[in-house]
Write an enzyme that holds these catalytic residues in place. Structure first.
Site, PDB file in Angstrom:
ATOM      1  N   TYR A 144       0.851  -1.224  -0.161  1.00 46.32           N
ATOM      2  CA  TYR A 144      -0.018   0.034  -0.191  1.00 46.32           C
ATOM      3  C   TYR A 144       0.884   1.283  -0.046  1.00 46.32           C
ATOM      4  O   TYR A 144       0.351   2.251  -0.366  1.00 46.32           O
ATOM      5  CB  TYR A 144      -0.898   0.064   1.224  1.00 46.32           C
ATOM      6  CG  TYR A 144      -1.970  -1.022   1.275  1.00 46.32           C
ATOM      7  CD1 TYR A 144      -2.060  -1.865   0.112  1.00 46.32           C
ATOM      8  CD2 TYR A 144      -2.709  -1.192   2.417  1.00 46.32           C
ATOM      9  CE1 TYR A 144      -3.162  -3.003  -0.071  1.00 46.32           C
ATOM     10  CE2 TYR A 144      -3.766  -2.284   2.310  1.00 46.32           C
ATOM     11  CZ  TYR A 144      -4.109  -2.958   1.182  1.00 46.32           C
ATOM     12  OH  TYR A 144      -4.998  -3.996   1.205  1.00 46.32           O
ATOM     13  N   LYS A 195       3.634 -15.195   2.123  1.00 48.03           N
ATOM     14  CA  LYS A 195       3.366 -16.179   0.721  1.00 48.03           C
ATOM     15  C   LYS A 195       4.864 -16.394   0.381  1.00 48.03           C
ATOM     16  O   LYS A 195       5.471 -15.809  -0.699  1.00 48.03           O
ATOM     17  CB  LYS A 195       2.660 -15.148  -0.228  1.00 48.03           C
ATOM     18  CG  LYS A 195       2.229 -15.935  -1.458  1.00 48.03           C
ATOM     19  CD  LYS A 195       1.067 -17.010  -1.380  1.00 48.03           C
ATOM     20  CE  LYS A 195       1.116 -17.628  -2.712  1.00 48.03           C
ATOM     21  NZ  LYS A 195       0.274 -18.780  -2.788  1.00 48.03           N
ATOM     22  N   ASP A 228      -3.070 -17.909   1.207  1.00 49.69           N
ATOM     23  CA  ASP A 228      -4.310 -18.713   0.453  1.00 49.69           C
ATOM     24  C   ASP A 228      -4.636 -19.901   1.502  1.00 49.69           C
ATOM     25  O   ASP A 228      -6.008 -19.954   1.640  1.00 49.69           O
ATOM     26  CB  ASP A 228      -3.744 -19.007  -0.695  1.00 49.69           C
ATOM     27  CG  ASP A 228      -2.582 -19.918  -1.097  1.00 49.69           C
ATOM     28  OD1 ASP A 228      -1.594 -19.850   0.087  1.00 49.69           O
ATOM     29  OD2 ASP A 228      -2.189 -20.350  -1.941  1.00 49.69           O
ATOM     30  N   ASP A 252      -5.149  -7.220   5.656  1.00 55.70           N
ATOM     31  CA  ASP A 252      -6.419  -6.424   5.212  1.00 55.70           C
ATOM     32  C   ASP A 252      -7.492  -7.324   4.902  1.00 55.70           C
ATOM     33  O   ASP A 252      -8.627  -7.456   5.458  1.00 55.70           O
ATOM     34  CB  ASP A 252      -6.099  -5.471   4.312  1.00 55.70           C
ATOM     35  CG  ASP A 252      -7.173  -4.270   4.012  1.00 55.70           C
ATOM     36  OD1 ASP A 252      -8.059  -4.534   4.662  1.00 55.70           O
ATOM     37  OD2 ASP A 252      -7.163  -3.709   2.827  1.00 55.70           O
ATOM     38  N   ASP A 256     -10.879  -8.873   7.140  1.00 56.67           N
ATOM     39  CA  ASP A 256     -12.180  -8.728   6.987  1.00 56.67           C
ATOM     40  C   ASP A 256     -12.724 -10.113   7.044  1.00 56.67           C
ATOM     41  O   ASP A 256     -14.061 -10.221   7.294  1.00 56.67           O
ATOM     42  CB  ASP A 256     -11.979  -8.219   5.655  1.00 56.67           C
ATOM     43  CG  ASP A 256     -12.537  -6.502   5.793  1.00 56.67           C
ATOM     44  OD1 ASP A 256     -11.995  -6.098   6.863  1.00 56.67           O
ATOM     45  OD2 ASP A 256     -12.904  -6.070   4.757  1.00 56.67           O
TER      46      ASP A 256
END
Ligand code: NAD
Length: 366
Positions: A144, A195, A228, A252, A256
């Site tokens: 970001y 990852k 994942d 993020d 959620d």
């Protein structure tokens, strides 16, 4: 007598509605201990664009700088959606305020009371005791914020957009410290999500996590999971986690997902802690609900104020060291919610909470 000096940034749509009652609850919870609330309100987000021409005015930053913590509502909504992306409330206020105060650690408790498991989209048999986990998300690094970040029209007319994911070892270590502190206060388990099979930043993340926990908290149980897989596991068996620690974008998304498996956005609070210390030697922090401004229900008096109230409790705990009063508020919220069994209504879109009545029910149980 102790005076709590904090900035109040209600924001847009339901922001001011839930903030007003959260401040009432905070006052009722602290007054018996002789504590005085000394807060200053300031505009942020869409309302700040309307009143000052920018989403994060200098005057608002100054009020926050003079405070020991920030109690934040939520910002944005349809009224400002047509502005250029860089001027939109979230991008022009939320990201800069995090950066300005170096709020690098976002803690989101994922809590669903056992008695309310039917508010979760998961089958009750998967979460017979409710849910109780924490997501610790790195908040000021990663894709970001990384540079370069650009959109370019190429010579052949094609368009290329670039975002860059960057992490330094020191940034990973400081978020690990927060996760370690959280795990020590809980069951002692940390799952680091990355990852590392494809990303360089994740290879560094995993190596740093392994070495740092081995050196500074060898008594903790550290595991690693690809993001994942973590997304699948969150939907399959969220309680296999206790403390999750992860980088900005993965956090993020995962947090959620955690929010929805916990049943209601209206119940989820969050704390963003900075490198700076306030006058009490505690972390300066920004405390806000996990959800947005809920424009669809704004002005109707039916927004769930619990997330804002629980965010105020987190402020008492982390920035003011008032854990006892924070626990009292959390217990009162739990009792009030269970007596009315109100969270499920929101999860399933039947907005039957009355904001003021809910806050009143919480105050009566303090
Ligand atoms: P949202 O979280 O505002 O709403 C999603 C759904 O949840 C809606 O049906 C809403 O009514 C419901 N909901 C959310 N909070 C609730 C509460 N306290 N009580 C009852 N119901 C509640 O998400 P969205 O609709 O995607 O976003 C609306 C606006 O909020 C957008 O402009 C978005 O950019 C902004 N937003 C701001 C923040 C922030 O300030 N940190 C975070 C997320 C979204």
């Amino acid at each position: 007598m102790k005076t709590l000096k904090f900035a109040v940034l209600p924001g847009d749509y339901i922001g001011p509605e839930v903030m007003t009652v959260a401040l009432d609850v905070l006052k009722a919870a602290t007054e018996p201990a002789g504590i005085v609330l000394d807060y200053t309100e300031a505009d942020v987000g869409g309302i700040a664009i309307d009143n000052h021409g920018v989403a994060l005015p200098d005057s608002t930053i100054k009020i926050c700088e003079d405070a020991d913590a920030i109690l934040f509502g939520s910002i944005g909504g349809p009224k400002w959606e047509n502005l250029p992306p860089k001027e939109q409330p979230e991008r022009a206020a939320l990201l800069p305020i995090r950066k300005h105060f170096n709020l690098f650690a976002n803690l989101r408790p994922g809590l669903l009371f056992k008695e309310l498991t039917d508010a979760s989209p998961l089958k009750t048999e998967r979460i017979p005791n409710g849910i109780d986990i924490v997501c610790v998300r790195e908040l000021t690094g990663g894709i970001y914020f990384g540079q370069p970040k650009s959109t370019t029209i190429l010579e052949d007319g094609d368009i290329e957009a670039i975002d860059t994911m960057v992490y330094k070892k020191s940034e990973i270590e400081r978020i690990l410290e927060v996760a370690i502190a959280s795990a020590k206060a809980r069951s002692g388990k940390i799952c680091s999500v990355d990852k590392a099979n494809v990303l360089e930043t994740s290879v560094l993340w995993r190596k740093t996590a392994t070495e740092y926990v081995a050196k500074h908290a060898p008594e903790l149980e550290l595991s690693h999971m690809y993001v994942d897989n973590a997304a699948m596991q969150m939907a399959r068996d969220p309680n296999q986690f206790d403390v999750i620690v992860t980088e900005n974008m993965f956090g993020d998304i995962i947090s959620d997902e955690m929010g929805i498996v916990c049943g209601s956005l209206g119940m989820l609070s969050s704390a963003s802690l900075g490198t700076g210390k306030n006058q009490y030697g505690n972390p300066f922090g920004l405390y806000e609900p996990s959800g947005g401004t809920a424009p669809d229900i704004a002005g109707k008096g039916i927004a769930n104020p619990c997330a804002q109230i629980l965010s105020a409790a987190l402020m008492l705990r982390y920035s003011f060291g008032l854990n006892d009063i924070a626990q009292k508020i959390e217990a009162a919220v739990k009792e009030a919610v269970m007596d009315g069994n109100r969270t499920g209504d929101i999860a399933f879109g039947q907005k039957s909470i009355e904001t003021k009545a809910m806050a009143q029910a919480i105050t009566e149980r303090l």
